[in-house]
Motif scaffolding. Structure first.
Motif, PDB file in Angstrom:
ATOM      1  N   GLU A  47       0.852  -1.193   0.000  1.00 30.92           N
ATOM      2  CA  GLU A  47       0.000   0.000   0.000  1.00 30.92           C
ATOM      3  C   GLU A  47       0.891   1.247   0.000  1.00 30.92           C
ATOM      4  OE1 GLU A  47      -3.299  -0.263   0.120  1.00 30.92           O
ATOM      5  OE2 GLU A  47      -3.914  -1.957   1.354  1.00 30.92           O
ATOM      6  N   ARG A  48       0.478   2.269  -0.759  1.00 33.11           N
ATOM      7  CA  ARG A  48       1.260   3.500  -0.779  1.00 33.11           C
ATOM      8  C   ARG A  48       0.811   4.576   0.212  1.00 33.11           C
ATOM      9  NH1 ARG A  48       5.004   3.143  -4.761  1.00 33.11           N
ATOM     10  NH2 ARG A  48       4.494   1.786  -6.522  1.00 33.11           N
ATOM     11  N   PRO A  49      -0.481   4.689   0.573  1.00 29.84           N
ATOM     12  CA  PRO A  49      -0.861   5.766   1.504  1.00 29.84           C
ATOM     13  C   PRO A  49      -0.030   5.835   2.777  1.00 29.84           C
ATOM     14  CG  PRO A  49      -2.830   4.845   0.531  1.00 29.84           C
ATOM     15  CD  PRO A  49      -1.678   3.978   0.071  1.00 29.84           C
ATOM     16  N   PRO A  50       0.325   4.703   3.427  1.00 26.72           N
ATOM     17  CA  PRO A  50       1.118   4.816   4.660  1.00 26.72           C
ATOM     18  C   PRO A  50       2.502   5.428   4.447  1.00 26.72           C
ATOM     19  CG  PRO A  50       0.086   2.643   4.518  1.00 26.72           C
ATOM     20  CD  PRO A  50      -0.081   3.302   3.181  1.00 26.72           C
ATOM     21  N   LEU A  51       2.981   5.436   3.203  1.00 23.87           N
ATOM     22  CA  LEU A  51       4.323   5.954   2.957  1.00 23.87           C
ATOM     23  C   LEU A  51       4.431   7.427   3.301  1.00 23.87           C
ATOM     24  CD1 LEU A  51       5.233   4.269  -0.456  1.00 23.87           C
ATOM     25  CD2 LEU A  51       5.384   3.341   1.865  1.00 23.87           C
ATOM     26  N   SER A  52       3.327   8.176   3.137  1.00 25.95           N
ATOM     27  CA  SER A  52       3.340   9.602   3.484  1.00 25.95           C
ATOM     28  C   SER A  52       2.578   9.864   4.774  1.00 25.95           C
ATOM     29  CB  SER A  52       2.732  10.431   2.349  1.00 25.95           C
ATOM     30  OG  SER A  52       1.397  10.045   2.097  1.00 25.95           O
ATOM     31  N   LYS A  53       2.145   8.807   5.433  1.00 24.97           N
ATOM     32  CA  LYS A  53       1.371   8.951   6.672  1.00 24.97           C
ATOM     33  C   LYS A  53       2.046   8.162   7.795  1.00 24.97           C
ATOM     34  CE  LYS A  53      -3.002   9.623   4.139  1.00 24.97           C
ATOM     35  NZ  LYS A  53      -2.482   9.538   2.756  1.00 24.97           N
ATOM     36  N   GLY A  54       1.519   6.980   8.148  1.00 23.34           N
ATOM     37  CA  GLY A  54       2.010   6.258   9.318  1.00 23.34           C
ATOM     38  C   GLY A  54       3.458   5.863   9.257  1.00 23.34           C
TER      39      GLY A  54
ATOM     40  N   LEU B 209      15.053  14.929  -2.587  1.00 22.21           N
ATOM     41  CA  LEU B 209      14.376  13.643  -2.488  1.00 22.21           C
ATOM     42  C   LEU B 209      12.945  13.703  -3.018  1.00 22.21           C
ATOM     43  CD1 LEU B 209      15.547  12.718   1.137  1.00 22.21           C
ATOM     44  CD2 LEU B 209      16.651  12.115  -1.038  1.00 22.21           C
ATOM     45  N   TYR B 210      12.415  12.514  -3.314  1.00 23.83           N
ATOM     46  CA  TYR B 210      11.038  12.345  -3.787  1.00 23.83           C
ATOM     47  C   TYR B 210      10.379  11.275  -2.934  1.00 23.83           C
ATOM     48  CZ  TYR B 210      12.563  14.931  -7.918  1.00 23.83           C
ATOM     49  OH  TYR B 210      13.055  15.897  -8.766  1.00 23.83           O
ATOM     50  N   LEU B 211       9.056  11.187  -3.028  1.00 25.83           N
ATOM     51  CA  LEU B 211       8.344  10.161  -2.283  1.00 25.83           C
ATOM     52  C   LEU B 211       7.403   9.413  -3.216  1.00 25.83           C
ATOM     53  CD1 LEU B 211       7.548   8.640   0.232  1.00 25.83           C
ATOM     54  CD2 LEU B 211       5.980  10.498   0.838  1.00 25.83           C
ATOM     55  N   ARG B 212       7.754   8.159  -3.494  1.00 26.44           N
ATOM     56  CA  ARG B 212       6.887   7.295  -4.274  1.00 26.44           C
ATOM     57  C   ARG B 212       6.940   5.847  -3.796  1.00 26.44           C
ATOM     58  NH1 ARG B 212       2.161   7.309  -6.674  1.00 26.44           N
ATOM     59  NH2 ARG B 212       1.971   5.671  -8.232  1.00 26.44           N
ATOM     60  N   THR B 213       8.140   5.398  -3.397  1.00 23.98           N
ATOM     61  CA  THR B 213       8.329   4.001  -3.036  1.00 23.98           C
ATOM     62  C   THR B 213       8.562   3.847  -1.537  1.00 23.98           C
ATOM     63  OG1 THR B 213      10.730   4.049  -3.302  1.00 23.98           O
ATOM     64  CG2 THR B 213       9.406   3.625  -5.285  1.00 23.98           C
ATOM     65  N   LEU B 214       8.538   2.603  -1.093  1.00 22.22           N
ATOM     66  CA  LEU B 214       8.832   2.307   0.309  1.00 22.22           C
ATOM     67  C   LEU B 214      10.242   2.756   0.672  1.00 22.22           C
ATOM     68  CD1 LEU B 214       8.032   1.025   2.996  1.00 22.22           C
ATOM     69  CD2 LEU B 214       8.702  -1.199   2.061  1.00 22.22           C
ATOM     70  N   ALA B 215      11.186   2.542  -0.243  1.00 23.47           N
ATOM     71  CA  ALA B 215      12.559   2.991   0.010  1.00 23.47           C
ATOM     72  C   ALA B 215      12.621   4.507   0.161  1.00 23.47           C
ATOM     73  CB  ALA B 215      13.480   2.532  -1.129  1.00 23.47           C
ATOM     74  N   ASP B 216      11.830   5.229  -0.658  1.00 22.73           N
ATOM     75  CA  ASP B 216      11.780   6.694  -0.536  1.00 22.73           C
ATOM     76  C   ASP B 216      11.282   7.106   0.843  1.00 22.73           C
ATOM     77  OD1 ASP B 216      12.552   6.984  -3.211  1.00 22.73           O
ATOM     78  OD2 ASP B 216      10.485   7.164  -3.924  1.00 22.73           O
ATOM     79  N   SER B 217      10.221   6.450   1.321  1.00 22.72           N
ATOM     80  CA  SER B 217       9.642   6.791   2.619  1.00 22.72           C
ATOM     81  C   SER B 217      10.634   6.542   3.744  1.00 22.72           C
ATOM     82  CB  SER B 217       8.359   5.981   2.853  1.00 22.72           C
ATOM     83  OG  SER B 217       7.735   6.359   4.062  1.00 22.72           O
ATOM     84  N   ASN B 218      11.332   5.417   3.683  1.00 23.16           N
ATOM     85  CA  ASN B 218      12.329   5.114   4.714  1.00 23.16           C
ATOM     86  C   ASN B 218      13.457   6.136   4.699  1.00 23.16           C
ATOM     87  OD1 ASN B 218      10.951   2.814   5.584  1.00 23.16           O
ATOM     88  ND2 ASN B 218      12.033   1.462   4.163  1.00 23.16           N
ATOM     89  N   ARG B 219      13.849   6.568   3.508  1.00 23.06           N
ATOM     90  CA  ARG B 219      14.925   7.557   3.382  1.00 23.06           C
ATOM     91  C   ARG B 219      14.497   8.906   3.977  1.00 23.06           C
ATOM     92  NH1 ARG B 219      15.278   7.230  -1.752  1.00 23.06           N
ATOM     93  NH2 ARG B 219      16.559   5.365  -1.667  1.00 23.06           N
TER      94      ARG B 219
END
Length: 415
Positions: A46-53, A130-140
């Protein structure tokens, strides 16, 4: 259902739409071969949690996965992860993958999603941009957000605002730069955009509206690390981390090279069938004929992938049912939670009617055109989405005074 054990259905895109389609194929009785191809090495998530939880640190990254590996094994869904689909041979009914293999298909689903827009701004390749699209992006990003960091967010859309809220929660100093007069101007218009402007200012964000970005500056060895963002009027805004959130672009290259109809999205009918009767599309990449709105829609939000994947699967199995979903999305920023349904569309809206207290950020807003509700957003008010969507589906002219009156049940407006 006719015997289908000898058939192969290939799904390109191990996304929410792709995984949900595979799940629906099995639940609808398809007993043939299912191959799910994904460019990322990760299991579908799921992608929504990447910019949220996940970005806030409230959820573990592992919580985003739709299913564990064992589930795919039990359902006999073959995963071809870390492989990119290079071309579709429509005559041979084959898909060529980046590992050199070719997959034969009876039916093919394109769930290739979208990619972040990467504007051609000088310095865009500096470390720290940086950008936010993938799980790796969110972790970074989560690792980069800290109390001693200066974070500059380029773009005040949904991703930009959610990352700004997460950075503030981590204690970072945050500046948001946006060329439009309000945040979310294209999505919500000026009236509701001001609500989000006030929200972020009250939470300590330096909101620079009406400003463009012309360059990123850096220093260190070879000037490799970002230190500032340059605005259109020449100001240099100090930055340790830059998040660029200026939208996404549908991944239509595979469809275009195959000669399918494409118009800023893979064009389909109301059943999500493309111009090739054996190829379907779902999720971010599809532009489908909406029976609710009477025009084509392309929607980049989670609900469209979640609902569209199963709808495409049923069409692949021969169902005549149309995909009549109303666009829906949600966001959580600071103490504000919201849900939005509908689509204002190219014709815009005549007015916004508010039910409740917008100053206290506890209200429902309705966008009207010709006296009809075309979209609605509930902010810190819950259990009203069904009524909002019923109003949109009805296409009825509503009484504006009753719509604004919290004492009138929304359900009464469609009866």
């Amino acid at each position: 259902m006719a015997d289908n054990t000898s058939q192969t259905f290939v799904i390109v895109g191990a996304s929410v739409a792709g995984a949900r389609a595979a799940e629906a194929l099995r639940s609808e009785g398809f007993d043939g071969r299912i191959v799910l191809v994904g460019e990322e090495a990760e299991l579908p998530y799921e992608r929504p949690p990447l910019s949220k939880g996940v970005l806030l640190g409230n959820d573990e990254p592992s919580a985003v996965y739709l299913h564990e590996q064992g589930w795919y094994d039990e359902q006999r869904i073959e995963l071809r992860l870390g492989a990119r689909a290079l071309l579709i041979d429509r005559d041979a009914h084959e898909v060529e993958l980046s590992d050199g293999s070719r997959l034969s298909y009876d039916k093919l689903l394109l769930a290739t999603g979208s990619s972040v827009r990467r504007p051609k701004i000088p310095g865009g390749d500096l470390d720290g941009v940086l950008y936010l699209r993938t799980l790796a992006d969110s972790n970074r990003l989560r690792a980069a957000f800290a109390a001693d960091r200066r974070v500059v967010v380029v773009g005040a859309g949904w991703i930009g605002l959610e990352t700004a809220a997460a950075a503030r929660a981590a204690g970072a100093a945050v500046t948001v730069i946006e060329p439009q007069p309000t945040p979310l101007f294209a999505a919500l218009g000026r009236e509701m955009g001001e609500v989000f402007a006030d929200l972020h200012r009250e939470n300590g964000v330096d909101l620079r509206l009406g400003h463009s970005v012309t360059a990123f500056r850096g220093d260190g060895p070879g000037g490799a690390t970002v230190t500032a963002v340059v605005t259109g009027d020449g100001e240099e805004v100090p930055a340790d981390v830059v998040v660029v959130g200026v939208g996404v672009t549908p991944n239509t290259e595979l469809a275009e090279s195959a000669g399918l109809d494409v118009a800023h999205g893979v064009v389909t009918d109301a059943r999500l069938q493309t111009s090739d009767p054996d190829i379907f599309a779902a999720g971010d990449v599809v532009r489908w004929q909406s029976p609710v709105f009477g025009r084509t829609l392309r929607v980049e939000h989670w609900a469209n992938a979640h609902d569209g994947g199963p709808a495409a699967a049923r069409s692949m199995l021969g169902s005549d049912a149309v995909y009549d979903a109303i666009p829906f999305f949600f966001s959580d920023q600071y103490d504000l939670g919201m849900e939005y349904a509908g689509d204002v569309g190219p014709d815009g809206y005549d007015e916004v009617v508010v039910r409740g207290d917008a100053r206290a950020r506890e209200f429902v807003a309705f966008w009207l055109r010709g006296g009809r509700v075309v979209a609605g957003m509930n902010v810190n008010v819950w259990d009203v989405q069904d009524d909002i969507q019923a109003l949109i589906r009805s296409g009825s002219v509503v009484d504006r005074a009753r719509l604004a009156d919290p004492q009138v049940p929304l359900g009464d407006l469609t009866s």
